[in-house]
Design a protein around this motif. Structure first.
Motif, short mmCIF file in Angstrom:
data_model
loop_
_atom_site.label_atom_id
_atom_site.label_comp_id
_atom_site.label_asym_id
_atom_site.label_seq_id
_atom_site.Cartn_x
_atom_site.Cartn_y
_atom_site.Cartn_z
N VAL A 168 -93.48 82.25 -45.80
CA VAL A 168 -93.84 83.37 -44.94
C VAL A 168 -95.10 83.03 -44.16
CG1 VAL A 168 -95.08 84.47 -46.85
CG2 VAL A 168 -94.36 85.83 -44.89
N PRO A 169 -95.11 83.25 -42.85
CA PRO A 169 -96.34 82.98 -42.07
C PRO A 169 -97.49 83.87 -42.53
CG PRO A 169 -94.43 83.23 -40.62
CD PRO A 169 -94.00 83.68 -41.98
N LEU A 170 -98.62 83.25 -42.83
CA LEU A 170 -99.81 84.00 -43.25
C LEU A 170 -100.72 84.31 -42.06
CD1 LEU A 170 -100.61 82.12 -46.58
CD2 LEU A 170 -99.24 84.18 -46.24
N VAL B 100 -89.25 90.21 -44.67
CA VAL B 100 -89.54 91.64 -44.62
C VAL B 100 -90.81 91.86 -45.44
CG1 VAL B 100 -88.65 93.95 -44.99
CG2 VAL B 100 -87.06 92.08 -44.49
N VAL B 101 -91.95 91.89 -44.77
CA VAL B 101 -93.23 91.90 -45.48
C VAL B 101 -93.71 93.30 -45.81
CG1 VAL B 101 -93.96 89.67 -44.55
CG2 VAL B 101 -94.53 91.77 -43.30
N LYS C 220 -104.34 100.19 -42.16
CA LYS C 220 -104.18 100.32 -43.61
C LYS C 220 -102.93 99.63 -44.16
CE LYS C 220 -106.61 104.78 -43.80
NZ LYS C 220 -106.50 106.21 -44.18
N ASP C 221 -101.80 99.75 -43.47
CA ASP C 221 -100.53 99.29 -44.05
C ASP C 221 -100.45 97.79 -44.31
OD1 ASP C 221 -99.29 101.79 -44.39
OD2 ASP C 221 -98.74 101.88 -42.28
N PRO C 222 -101.01 96.92 -43.45
CA PRO C 222 -100.91 95.48 -43.74
C PRO C 222 -101.53 95.08 -45.07
CG PRO C 222 -101.46 95.81 -41.44
CD PRO C 222 -101.56 97.16 -42.09
N LEU D 65 -96.75 89.22 -49.26
CA LEU D 65 -96.78 87.88 -48.66
C LEU D 65 -96.50 86.80 -49.69
CD1 LEU D 65 -99.92 88.33 -46.35
CD2 LEU D 65 -97.51 88.64 -45.75
N ILE D 66 -96.07 87.20 -50.88
CA ILE D 66 -95.81 86.25 -51.97
C ILE D 66 -94.31 85.95 -52.08
CG2 ILE D 66 -96.06 85.79 -54.43
CD1 ILE D 66 -98.69 85.99 -52.86
N ASP D 67 -93.50 86.99 -52.21
CA ASP D 67 -92.06 86.78 -52.37
C ASP D 67 -91.25 87.84 -51.63
OD1 ASP D 67 -92.72 88.93 -53.94
OD2 ASP D 67 -91.71 88.22 -55.75
#
Length: 587
Positions: A348-350, A470-471, A482-484, A489-491
């Motif tokens: 997943v792009p960080l 789907v993050v 707030k939502d991010p 971002l792990i699985d």
């Protein structure tokens, strides 16, 4: 760079030459699109089929195979076929959506779809991608792992494809044409189906019931595909739990459930153990709808029948969630997690290069010949997409001007309380063939926000040419401050089609190139495709070109709830779309 490239070219060539022949086979299929008379629900009518089959034939391949499918159109409608979920390797010409990557195959003509299955294994599917013809033109696409590569779950005794669909007693194309002329939706379907059959709860359907026989103590893999045009579906089997192990051809962390939710375009693989008392058990599918909209609440049914049990035994019905069970839908989707192991990592792009925020809306535009003088529309960022008269990819590749613009906005023109009280005035949308340009190799975060323009509703969105992660997802308005912080971002689940919840939002991330196993995979492609130069392999596996994104509710797609991304070419000579095939259908 030249010497390094030469080294890897030689290494890749030798590496390919010593691989066993079974590692990369060529699978060939002939699809004859033809009309056939079919009877369901006491009604007989001609339908468009592939090879006279409803549903159509299953495509079988292994990871790494080359697949060649010649489609010959004998029907009265123009035709194109999309290989849903296949990441087309620099090869949008084989993707299939009409007027996006190709012009349709005209009556009496043929086109050969030629693509590699690179870095994918699992359950996908194929379907018509023009008009509403996918109501009957669809089938499974099963990709087995490479030889000697086991599933990351217990090996099943056997496996079965279950395609969930819809049936109309009347000619669906005539109904759609009539609805469009009035500015209204066509009639809803008369039944849902399992492998083309509605089951015995419908009239004249005792003989139109799918049944699968099982042996006690055995484990079965069910490959479930939602091929319905307009309905998310619950699915369950009476008395039997299901273990989810894969979604959209990506392995998941296994979890057990009594029912599952699957949106149009999505696939789900489950393990089912035949561990109940030998009998007959209904499997059932029924729509999920948690918005104030009409829906068919009848159940399509098939039968899971234990070996040796007579057909006179009456099956028991499963307990499906209520048709408006939002809590189950949200809870089920939160359980979906990618496997994320060394063999199947999550990339997943960080870091995000481009942030996009698209509002999903319904609207009404003036129409003098329509009922009430208006036509229902769908839009993203208040733009209803207008289909061109030539394939967008062809226009992009050939630099044909005036076909599309690349000014699709990153955000809606006017912010508002997206999920507040229903908005029923000033619902006009702008119209145009407007695309969003993405820089090559850029990382993208896209937030899809449902709105209460006319009504809130769940929308399954499909992105062609890519998988995405789907993050995040939530109810209400997305809060960028707030939502991010709550993103996974792990699985996160990796999909090609995702449902945006009713009155909520979904955030996805993807990289606009999808690099893979560059050197050897590229050499395989070069040796299998004679028009491709092996000297370009140092920048292989770049998915560039024009890629469609749309709501997978056929009703909304037809109303304009769609757009496309044009991915810029990279600096290397191979970081661009391959030349078009010689038999590309003319416009």
């Amino acid at each position: 760079m030249g010497s390094r490239c030469s080294f890897f070219l030689m290494f890749g060539f030798l590496g390919f030459m010593i691989l066993p022949a079974a590692d990369a086979a060529v699978k060939k299929y002939q699809f004859d699109v033809q009309v056939r008379n079919v009877s369901r629900l006491c009604h007989a009518k001609p339908i468009v089929t592939v090879n006279g089959m409803f549903p159509g034939p299953t495509i079988y391949a292994r990871e790494g195979d080359r697949v060649i499918i010649n489609v010959t159109n004998h029907a009265q409608y123009n035709m194109s076929i999309h290989w849903h979920g296949i990441k087309q390797f620099r090869n949008g010409w084989a993707d299939g959506p009409a007027y996006i990557t190709q012009c349709p195959i005209q009556t009496g003509s043929a086109y050969t779809y030629d693509f590699n299955v690179t870095g994918q294994r699992g359950t996908l599917w194929w379907h018509a991608h023009i008009l509403w013809l996918r109501a009957t033109v669809y089938g499974a696409l099963v990709i087995m792992p490479k030889p000697g590569t086991p599933f990351p779950f217990p090996q099943p005794y056997s496996e079965v494809n279950l395609l969930l669909g819809e049936w109309w007693n009347n000619d669906i194309e005539a109904l759609v044409k009539q609805g469009n002329s009035r500015g209204l939706p066509p009639n809803m379907s008369d039944a849902h189906t399992i492998n083309g059959k509605p089951g015995p709860l419908f009239p004249c359907s005792q003989k139109h019931t799918f049944a699968m026989e099982v042996e006690s103590g055995k484990t079965y893999l069910l490959r479930i595909i939602n091929a319905a045009l307009n309905d998310e579906l619950f699915f369950a089997i009476a008395g039997h739990d299901m273990t989810v192990v894969e979604i959209d051809a990506v392995y998941t962390k296994p979890f057990t459930t009594q029912a599952l939710l699957i949106a149009p375009g999505q696939t789900t693989n489950v393990l089912v153990q035949a561990n109940q008392a030998p009998s007959r058990y209904f499997m059932a599918a029924r729509p999920f709808m948690d918005a104030p909209l009409p829906v068919d609440k009848q159940m399509a049914t098939g039968i899971l029948q234990y070996e040796g049990v007579p057909n006179t035994v009456l099956p028991s019905l499963p307990q499906l969630p209520a048709s408006n069970d939002t809590a189950f839908a949200l809870s089920y989707n939160k359980k979906l997690r990618s496997l994320n192991t060394p063999q199947f990592p999550v990339n997943v792009p960080l870091k995000v290069d481009r942030n996009l925020f698209y509002t999903i809306g319904l609207g009404m535009n003036p129409c003098l010949t329509c009922v009430n003088g208006t036509r229902l529309t769908g839009s993203l960022n208040n733009i209803s997409f207008v289909m061109p008269n030539i394939g967008l990819l062809q226009a992009h590749y050939s630099k044909i001007k005036g076909v599309f613009r690349t000014d699709f906005p990153d955000r809606p023109p006017t912010p508002f309380n997206y999920t507040g009280a229903p908005l029923t005035a000033n619902l006009g949308t702008s119209q145009g063939t407007r695309l969003s340009k993405l820089a090559f190799n850029s990382t993208v975060e896209l937030v899809l926000q449902d709105t209460n323009l006319l009504t809130v509703e769940s929308h399954p969105f499909h992105l062609h040419g890519y998988n995405f992660f789907v993050v995040g997802s939530g109810i209400g308005n997305f809060d960028p401050a707030k939502d991010p912080a709550n993103y996974n971002l792990i699985d996160p689940p990796e999909r090609n089609t995702v449902g945006v919840p009713t009155g909520g939002w979904t955030a996805i991330r993807f990289r606009a190139d999808n690099p893979g196993n560059t050197y050897i995979s590229c050499m395989k492609f070069a040796l299998l495709h004679l028009h491709f130069s092996p000297s370009k392999c140092c920048y292989a596996n770049q998915y560039v070109g024009v890629w469609f994104m749309h709501c997978h509710l056929e009703l909304h797609t037809g109303w304009g709830l769609k757009m496309a991304f044009v991915v810029e070419d990279g600096e290397g000579p191979d970081q661009s779309v391959l030349p078009p095939p010689k038999d590309l259908p003319p416009c």
